[in-house]
Design a protein around this motif. Structure first.
Motif, PDB file in Angstrom:
ATOM      1  N   LEU A 173       0.823  -1.214   0.000  1.00 58.13           N
ATOM      2  CA  LEU A 173       0.000   0.000   0.000  1.00 58.13           C
ATOM      3  C   LEU A 173       0.856   1.262   0.000  1.00 58.13           C
ATOM      4  O   LEU A 173       0.433   2.301  -0.463  1.00 58.13           O
TER       5      LEU A 173
ATOM      6  N   TRP B 263      -4.612 -10.481   3.409  1.00 59.02           N
ATOM      7  CA  TRP B 263      -5.895 -11.157   3.604  1.00 59.02           C
ATOM      8  C   TRP B 263      -6.248 -12.081   2.444  1.00 59.02           C
ATOM      9  O   TRP B 263      -6.681 -13.213   2.644  1.00 59.02           O
TER      10      TRP B 263
ATOM     11  N   GLU C 181      -6.783 -16.087   2.745  1.00 59.52           N
ATOM     12  CA  GLU C 181      -8.055 -16.717   2.368  1.00 59.52           C
ATOM     13  C   GLU C 181      -7.837 -17.800   1.303  1.00 59.52           C
ATOM     14  O   GLU C 181      -8.415 -18.882   1.374  1.00 59.52           O
TER      15      GLU C 181
ATOM     16  N   GLU D  53      -0.567  -9.982  11.111  1.00 59.78           N
ATOM     17  CA  GLU D  53      -2.030  -9.883  11.140  1.00 59.78           C
ATOM     18  C   GLU D  53      -2.532 -10.039  12.582  1.00 59.78           C
ATOM     19  O   GLU D  53      -3.361  -9.242  13.048  1.00 59.78           O
TER      20      GLU D  53
ATOM     21  N   GLN E 211      -2.419  -6.974  14.641  1.00 62.08           N
ATOM     22  CA  GLN E 211      -3.433  -5.929  14.483  1.00 62.08           C
ATOM     23  C   GLN E 211      -4.546  -6.108  15.526  1.00 62.08           C
ATOM     24  O   GLN E 211      -5.373  -5.226  15.706  1.00 62.08           O
TER      25      GLN E 211
ATOM     26  N   ASP F  97       0.637  -0.254  11.585  1.00 60.89           N
ATOM     27  CA  ASP F  97      -0.038  -1.372  10.938  1.00 60.89           C
ATOM     28  C   ASP F  97      -0.608  -0.914   9.604  1.00 60.89           C
ATOM     29  O   ASP F  97      -1.086   0.209   9.490  1.00 60.89           O
ATOM     30  N   VAL F  98      -0.554  -1.805   8.634  1.00 63.99           N
ATOM     31  CA  VAL F  98      -1.023  -1.462   7.294  1.00 63.99           C
ATOM     32  C   VAL F  98      -2.209  -2.351   6.946  1.00 63.99           C
ATOM     33  O   VAL F  98      -2.114  -3.584   7.005  1.00 63.99           O
ATOM     34  N   GLU F  99      -3.302  -1.733   6.598  1.00 64.19           N
ATOM     35  CA  GLU F  99      -4.558  -2.439   6.354  1.00 64.19           C
ATOM     36  C   GLU F  99      -4.414  -3.585   5.358  1.00 64.19           C
ATOM     37  O   GLU F  99      -3.784  -3.446   4.317  1.00 64.19           O
ATOM     38  N   LEU F 100      -4.973  -4.718   5.708  1.00 63.65           N
ATOM     39  CA  LEU F 100      -5.069  -5.909   4.872  1.00 63.65           C
ATOM     40  C   LEU F 100      -3.719  -6.502   4.469  1.00 63.65           C
ATOM     41  O   LEU F 100      -3.661  -7.426   3.655  1.00 63.65           O
TER      42      LEU F 100
ATOM     43  N   ARG G 230     -14.282  -2.705  -0.845  1.00 66.00           N
ATOM     44  CA  ARG G 230     -14.969  -2.587   0.444  1.00 66.00           C
ATOM     45  C   ARG G 230     -14.031  -2.354   1.615  1.00 66.00           C
ATOM     46  O   ARG G 230     -14.383  -1.658   2.557  1.00 66.00           O
ATOM     47  N   TYR G 231     -12.862  -2.949   1.560  1.00 67.49           N
ATOM     48  CA  TYR G 231     -12.049  -2.938   2.784  1.00 67.49           C
ATOM     49  C   TYR G 231     -10.762  -2.122   2.709  1.00 67.49           C
ATOM     50  O   TYR G 231     -10.222  -1.735   3.739  1.00 67.49           O
ATOM     51  N   TYR G 232     -10.244  -1.871   1.539  1.00 69.83           N
ATOM     52  CA  TYR G 232      -9.126  -0.924   1.445  1.00 69.83           C
ATOM     53  C   TYR G 232      -9.689   0.491   1.509  1.00 69.83           C
ATOM     54  O   TYR G 232     -10.866   0.720   1.188  1.00 69.83           O
ATOM     55  N   THR G 233      -8.839   1.445   1.876  1.00 67.97           N
ATOM     56  CA  THR G 233      -9.286   2.841   1.871  1.00 67.97           C
ATOM     57  C   THR G 233      -8.723   3.601   0.675  1.00 67.97           C
ATOM     58  O   THR G 233      -8.838   4.814   0.602  1.00 67.97           O
ATOM     59  N   VAL G 234      -8.061   2.871  -0.215  1.00 73.83           N
ATOM     60  CA  VAL G 234      -7.575   3.484  -1.453  1.00 73.83           C
ATOM     61  C   VAL G 234      -8.267   2.771  -2.590  1.00 73.83           C
ATOM     62  O   VAL G 234      -8.457   1.549  -2.544  1.00 73.83           O
TER      63      VAL G 234
END
Lengths: 429, 566, 129, 255
Positions: free
Chosen positions: B122, B149, B153, B188, B191, B335-338, B538-542
């Protein structure tokens, strides 16, 4: 034409889901942006060409003459100040640093009057933080402390916290608690589950009390601390400890009040303490869309985030001494280059009195308050509207802005690069 | 056309099989060639030691966490300030210098290629921006997939090809070079303020284990035919008794690649600890080195610790928090999302501290007990174990038993009973040092065929000439001469130009960035995968369209295309 | 009467901040938000002009009632009006006391000046083409 | 040896002059060195009228006397290790930084960061001192580690921040955040001050007047006699697991 996923160049949220409708090279509609962003995209009344103050009149001049004027001004100065930088992109900021280094000047950005104190605090105790998406997906407790996103960062609540969907929250709106801590009952306070109203100047004491309570030392805490009852403090501490993931977003309510950076240091130390119990992060609500970028650029190029004095060739850093307000108020500079900010609107009057006495060149698309103190103003393209470049979001995520209009204006970095080239040439000969 | 002739060079070039031969090197337009015209500029090496430019296969020099290390440490910055001078810009900093500081200091030591050890996808743009301001080295970035993530999965669904497809899309999007796993699964868990204890401990919610992550990603790496192997920072860094976890992780790795290792285990010093706590903390370098000696599919780097002040920084957030609890100094975490995370704290390694003394010994032991220098490369995990400017001292320690003994006499007296170092007689030779500082890195990274790390015709003309003659220096006794010699080249040549001479950098330069673009079949293109797109939105902010790093960020782009087997 | 003056961001300030020569920007940044009881005490109605005197001089603003401020406190959006009376001292931190100034407020018959005029009072030259 | 430096009238506004070369030791080998006004290098005699009386072979025997408008003169006495500097008027920022020995006496006021990161020696200021007297550098490491600073006037904010050793005495009032983060050493304020010893870890802080905005996380121990007065003794800062001692004549919480 509709430009999708444009990046809003207003605040530190740097929303990148904006749709901009362009007709005949004018922005006619903006979707997804907040009121602040929309107005910026729709902005008009640009300065058409460079202007020069000649006694009590303004004259139009060419870009060449304006750039030459700026280069000469900076070269002949004994202590030039290069200030602003938050309203432009990283590529321009890099040229600015090279310039300051070449002419042995002082370079400072607007963080000295927004989150500079936060940086001083981070330099003392570090910073447990995260990107905005981590909060969005996980946080079941969000605390806004001395910040008022409804007015300053209108989409922060909907994109990242109160109204945002979260992967690990079944019903984010219901499952996420919001606490607001402020001296005023702001609009943001109205949407909070718990509002903690502090007496002005009392943040530090409240934070100290919370730190002690989190450690189990409740006995020594007086019945009220800065207007907050001990019962409420204990309730807040318990909410924090029982959260799975807590996030604090603080604003200028902490940086601009008594104690300045010590307030933030205390807040960070509270969060570090809470991490012994659960997961907690803390972050600053950065104002300008790229103020964090100016800190990043300055740091990798000079080692320091703001307030860098190259007078002696090496980088010297000492906010309070090498920062713009102090230098201007103490009349310690003899020329100023202003890029991407409007100090005349945001600095105390004493600073403006000195700006009136020294030569000033400003790069800005619009006439603003600082225009009145300029000897020369050079209009430039607006990053995110008719120029593209790198900006850093408030959480450190870098995003490239999109260009939605095509104009003939030069970008900040083009104008600065030409100035820099003239200065290099002059130094060689 | 520019030509350069380096005459009378005493060349050690392990990848070309040259060991101490005095010869000329002909260079045209930045490449090594068979011969040049009489018009060529001439550099006389006077039989000084000449090697391919140094390659650092694991260093932290650019990007979000490195810059945060600078940002939070004004006291470190004032330790190494120089003004603008000639072609050199001003620099600041000791353990986390500015980008120019890194670039100049590496160049003066003869290093011409650097791999940034950890880049969060990111925030990749940031790493590439700093690469631009690291002008004198070619660069490449390990890309973090430890807490991804989508990948977890896919692993849970048993779909290794999808793992490979997500890696392919991401590496291409962020212009990354290789796969990095830092405390797989642990970042993970962190977080939520948790960690995984070792490779069999499932990650909260995703219910996959670090072992499964390591295995699947290693397989995916080979399906994508990436030049480098998976680059692993094992679970449990820095904890007493962690060597069993390290052996367990290494034991997961089959031999899947003929040209290079299948696993690169980084800064193994931090993962070779015995004991049940700090009280009985001891070295377990022997079982680790013995294991690696039997497994050609594993290459490691030392992660040597040297005494003094430095800054630790890693994507391993929970480990940094534990360090913070020990030292109670500054602590940063990001922390970096996902995807992943990172942590930073300053440290001081002290000779008088028993644990620090043991750590110092372990790094050296790994290098000396690993039979093949191709399997244990020289690093400090800069700046974690020490700033890279300490490399010459490490070289001297490896080459001189006498120097090791002299140093050993100054450290904590109880160290002797906890480490095998005093009994190790081995002294490395010049060729082995050349392997551990350039040839081994080059082969491990898989960039030999791209013209890096050797001096055969066709190679990039990256050359380091050190100011001494190997037949006149006895490294076993004259270790100070070794240190001085490797601290400052006589000439550093990058892409055919002299970029540094006797401590001065002479040109501004511009680097090349290596990155990979695996070609995958249409049905494995994540850019068109509805499920991937939906989760992203849905889950990233970018926005997904704003995520990839644009070409503008690579001044000199060296894209490595591979054909994926999906 | 003495008040604690806090300055800060408002939506309207943000909306007009890119157009500082506009009357809307001047109107927003020359508004002094007060508690209605304090206004009653001073005999003020919404929109009445007030003279606000700070550590560095005085400036004329307009009073507006607000539910957000406590008695004894006033709130003024960031901008040239507040800054006309804010002291430049930063306690050596780089940051002025933007949120902690004691000011005197009294009713006045004068009108708030235009931004241009404020700048010219300090030695600037307005540009209004 | 006595060196007198009389500042020449300022020609260019208020641009500060950095003069870290003004240290007694340096005058043993003459007066041929530079000071800097902004980014311009000046010879010492371009900025000062210089006169030297007598001679000396060691720094201890050198006294430097500064006169004129020296309030913009920064970094005087930096790294000083012996001898004496007397400032007849006021002095600019960073006077006596990193000093390890000798004496600096200032008859006027001193600007910020007087005696920053000082390790030994004595500084006496007859007037007021601005912020960060006897403090540390940005980044929050140890402040002053040894020596003595005595101020006869008032002190600004962040007095003795991160104090780690030595003694600081202020005869007048001190500002906000007095002795913040102190970890060792002794701080004495004869007047009033605000929020003393916030987040302290160790050391002793005495406030002979009133502690305003008293930090709520100090535990009251009782009263003690010191210097012929009665003080209320506190232990803290509990928020920081601190083991410091704070003695105040009286105190007010912001409740």
């Amino acid at each position: 034409m509709i430009v999708k996923d444009a990046v809003c160049p207003f605040c530190g949220c740097l929303c990148d889901d904006i749709e901009v409708e362009v007709e005949g090279n004018r922005v006619v509609a903006v979707t997804n942006a907040c009121e602040l962003g929309t107005t910026k995209f729709m902005g008009e009344k640009r300065l058409k060409n460079p202007i020069l103050r000649d006694g009590n009149e303004w004259k139009d001049i060419t870009y060449d003459d304006a750039i030459r004027y700026a280069a000469d001004m900076l070269l002949s100065a004994e202590r030039p100040l290069l200030y602003g930088w938050s309203g432009t992109h990283g590529e321009a900021q890099c040229v600015g640093v090279h310039m300051a280094e070449l002419i042995h000047g002082v370079i400072d950005n607007t963080s000295s009057v927004c989150h500079g104190p936060s940086i001083l605090a981070i330099q003392e105790v570090g910073h447990p933080g995260c990107t905005l998406g981590v909060v969005k997906n996980r946080a079941d407790l969000v605390i806004y402390w001395g910040s008022n996103p409804i007015d300053a960062h209108p989409r922060h609540l909907s994109r990242y916290t109160r109204y945002a969907e979260g992967f690990f929250l079944e019903n984010a709106f219901r499952d996420r608690k919001v606490i607001v801590v402020d001296v005023r009952k702001t609009e943001t306070a109205n949407i909070a589950d718990e509002f903690v109203q502090i007496k002005p100047g009392g943040d530090y004491a409240v934070l100290s009390a919370l730190r002690a309570i989190v450690q189990g030392k409740t006995d020594t805490i007086p019945r009220t601390v800065a207007g907050v009852t001990r019962e409420q403090l204990i309730r807040v501490a318990n909410l924090c400890k029982s959260a799975k993931f807590g996030a604090v977003y603080f604003g200028l309510g902490l940086t601009m009040t008594q104690g300045k950076y010590k307030n933030i240091r205390n807040a960070i130390e509270l969060i570090s303490e809470l991490n012994r119990h659960t997961k907690f992060t803390i972050s600053a609500m950065r104002g300008h869309y790229n103020v964090y970028g100016s800190n990043e650029v300055n740091t990798w190029m000079t080692g320091y985030p703001f307030g860098i004095d190259f007078s002696r060739g090496i980088a010297f850093y000492n906010p309070g001494e090498t920062t713009a307000v102090d230098i201007l108020a103490r009349k310690e500079c003899d020329a100023a280059l202003i890029v991407g900010s409007d100090p005349a609107a945001h600095f105390p009057r004493k600073c403006l009195e000195h700006l009136a006495e020294i030569p000033v060149v400003q790069l800005d698309p619009y006439p603003n308050a600082t225009t009145a103190f300029c000897n020369v103003q050079i209009p430039v393209a607006v990053t995110g509207i008719d120029a593209e470049g790198t900006a850093y979001r408030m959480d450190g995520v870098p995003i490239r802005t999109r260009r939605v209009l095509s104009t003939d204006y030069l970008s900040d970095d083009e104008v600065l690069a030409r100035m820099y080239a003239l200065m290099q040439e002059a130094q060689r000969s | 056309m520019t030509e350069l002739l380096v005459k009378n060079a005493c060349v050690i070039d392990p990848l070309s099989g040259i060991n101490g031969e005095v010869m000329d090197l002909a260079i045209r337009n930045g490449k090594i060639v068979e011969e040049v015209s009489d018009a060529a500029e001439v550099v006389d090496a006077h039989r000084m030691l000449t090697m391919p430019g140094g390659v650092d296969s694991h260093t932290h020099i650019c990007g979000t966490k490195v810059n945060f290390g600078r940002y939070m440490s004004p006291e470190d910055m004032r330790a190494g300030r120089t003004p603008r001078r000639g072609a050199m810009h001003a620099t600041s900093g000791y353990s986390v210098p500015t980008t120019y500081g890194n670039s100049y200091r590496y160049s003066v030591m003869g290093y011409t290629t650097l791999l940034e050890g950890a880049m969060a996808p990111l925030e990749a743009r940031h790493t590439h921006e700093e690469f631009t301001y690291t002008p004198l080295q070619d660069t490449m970035a390990n890309t973090l997939f430890d807490g991804n993530w989508g990948i977890m999965e896919a692993i849970r669904d048993g779909d290794t090809k999808r793992v490979a497809a997500i890696i392919a899309w991401t590496l291409k999007a962020v212009k990354g070079f290789a796969i990095k796993l830092t405390n797989p699964g642990g970042t993970e868990a962190w977080q939520w303020g948790k960690n995984v204890s070792c490779i069999r401990d499932p990650v909260p919610y995703f219910e996959v284990t670090p072992a499964e992550i390591i295995r699947s990603v290693v397989e995916a790496n080979e399906l994508l035919h990436l030049p480098h192997s998976v680059h692993l920072h094992c679970n449990n860094l820095g904890t007493p008794g962690n060597y069993t976890c390290t052996l367990g992780s290494m034991g997961l790795i089959p031999d899947l690649n003929k040209k290079r290792q299948t696993l690169y285990a980084t800064h193994v010093q931090y993962h070779a600890y015995g004991g049940s706590g700090w009280k009985d903390f001891c070295s377990k370098s022997e079982p680790i080195a013995n294991f690696v000696n039997m497994r050609p599919q594993i290459v490691m780097d030392m992660g040597q610790v040297m005494f003094g002040r430095t800054t630790t920084m890693t994507a391993d957030g929970p480990m940094e928090f534990n360090l913070y609890r020990l030292h109670h100094d500054k602590w940063s975490n990001h922390d970096v999302e996902l995807e992943t995370g990172s942590g930073i704290i300053p440290v001081v390694y002290r000779r008088k501290n028993l644990v620090n003394s043991i750590m110092w010994a372990i790094g050296l032991e790994l290098a000396l007990l690993t039979k093949s220098p191709w399997q244990c490369l020289l690093t400090t995990d800069n700046p974690n174990g020490a700033p890279f400017v300490k490399y010459p001292e490490i070289i001297a320690l490896l080459m001189s038993k006498r120097y090791r003994d002299a140093e050993f006499a100054t450290i904590h007296p109880d160290t002797e009973s906890r480490v095998p170092l005093p009994a190790i007689e081995r002294e490395l030779d010049w060729h082995e040092i050349a392997v551990m500082t350039r040839a081994g890195q080059t082969r491990a990274l898989g960039i030999q065929d791209l013209g890096k790390g050797h001096l055969a015709p066709g190679a990039d003309a990256d050359v380091a000439i050190y100011p001494f003659k190997i037949d006149e220096v006895d490294p076993s006794a004259e270790y100070q001469r070794v240190i001085d010699g490797f601290s400052q080249t006589e000439y550093t040549i990058k892409r055919g130009r002299v970029v540094a001479r006797r401590g001065e950098c002479l040109v501004h330069g511009s680097n090349a960035t290596f990155w990979v673009a695996p070609k995958v079949p249409e049905n494995y293109d994540m850019g068109k995968d509805p499920d991937f797109i939906e989760k992203f939105d849905r889950y990233y902010t970018v926005r997904m369209r704003n995520y990839p790093v644009q070409d503008e960020y690579l001044t000199r782009s060296r894209c490595i295309e591979t054909e994926a087997e999906l | 009467m003495s008040f604690l003056m806090i300055t800060g961001r408002t939506v309207n300030q943000g909306v007009t901040v890119e157009n500082k020569t506009s009357p809307e920007y001047a109107a927003e940044t020359s508004t002094c938000f007060m508690h209605e009881f304090d206004m009653m005490e001073l005999g003020l109605d919404d929109g009445d002009a007030i003279r606000v005197t700070g550590p560095c001089g005085d400036v004329v603003m307009r009073a507006a009632a607000s539910l957000e401020v406590e008695m004894g406190t006033v709130f003024v959006p960031y901008g040239p009006y507040a800054n006309h009376i804010v002291a430049a001292g930063t306690r050596s931190t780089g940051m002025p006391d933007f949120k902690s100034h004691v000011v005197e407020i009294e009713p006045t018959d004068e009108e708030p000046k235009l931004v241009h005029k404020l700048m010219e009072d300090l030695g600037g030259l307005a540009y209004d083409r | 040896m006595k060196v007198t430096l009389a500042m020449k009238p300022v020609t260019k506004g208020f641009i500060p002059i950095e003069a870290e070369s003004i240290v007694p030791k340096n005058f043993l080998s003459g007066t041929d060195f530079s000071v800097w006004r902004g980014n311009r290098e000046l010879r010492l005699d371009e900025a000062f009228s210089v006169s030297v009386e007598g001679s000396a072979d060691r720094a201890e025997d050198v006294e430097v006397v500064l006169s004129g408008d020296t309030f913009r003169l920064k970094r005087v006495g930096e790294y000083m290790d012996g001898g004496k500097i007397t400032v007849l008027g006021g002095i600019g920022m960073h006077c006596g930084n990193f000093m390890s020995g000798g004496t600096i006496e200032i008859h006027g006021n001193a600007d910020g960061w007087l005696g920053r990161e000082m390790a030994g020696g004595t500084i006496v200021c007859r007037g007021d001192v601005a912020d960060y007297c006897a403090s540390g550098y940005r980044g929050g490491r140890k402040g002053m580690k040894g020596g003595t600073v005595e101020v006869f006037g008032r002190a600004g904010d962040f007095l003795a921040e991160s104090l780690a050793g030595g003694t600081v005495v202020v005869h007048g009032d001190a500002g906000d955040m007095t002795g913040a983060e102190m970890r060792d050493g002794t701080l004495v304020v004869h007047g009033n001050c605000s929020r003393p010893a916030a987040n302290m870890k160790g050391g002793s802080c005495y406030v002979y007047g009133t502690a305003r905005g008293m930090i709520p996380t100090f535990r009251k121990i009782g009263t003690v006699q010191h210097d012929g007065r009665t003080f209320i003794q506190f232990a803290g800062d509990l928020a920081n697991r601190g083991k410091g001692n704070l003695f105040v004549k009286d105190y007010e919480y912001l409740d």
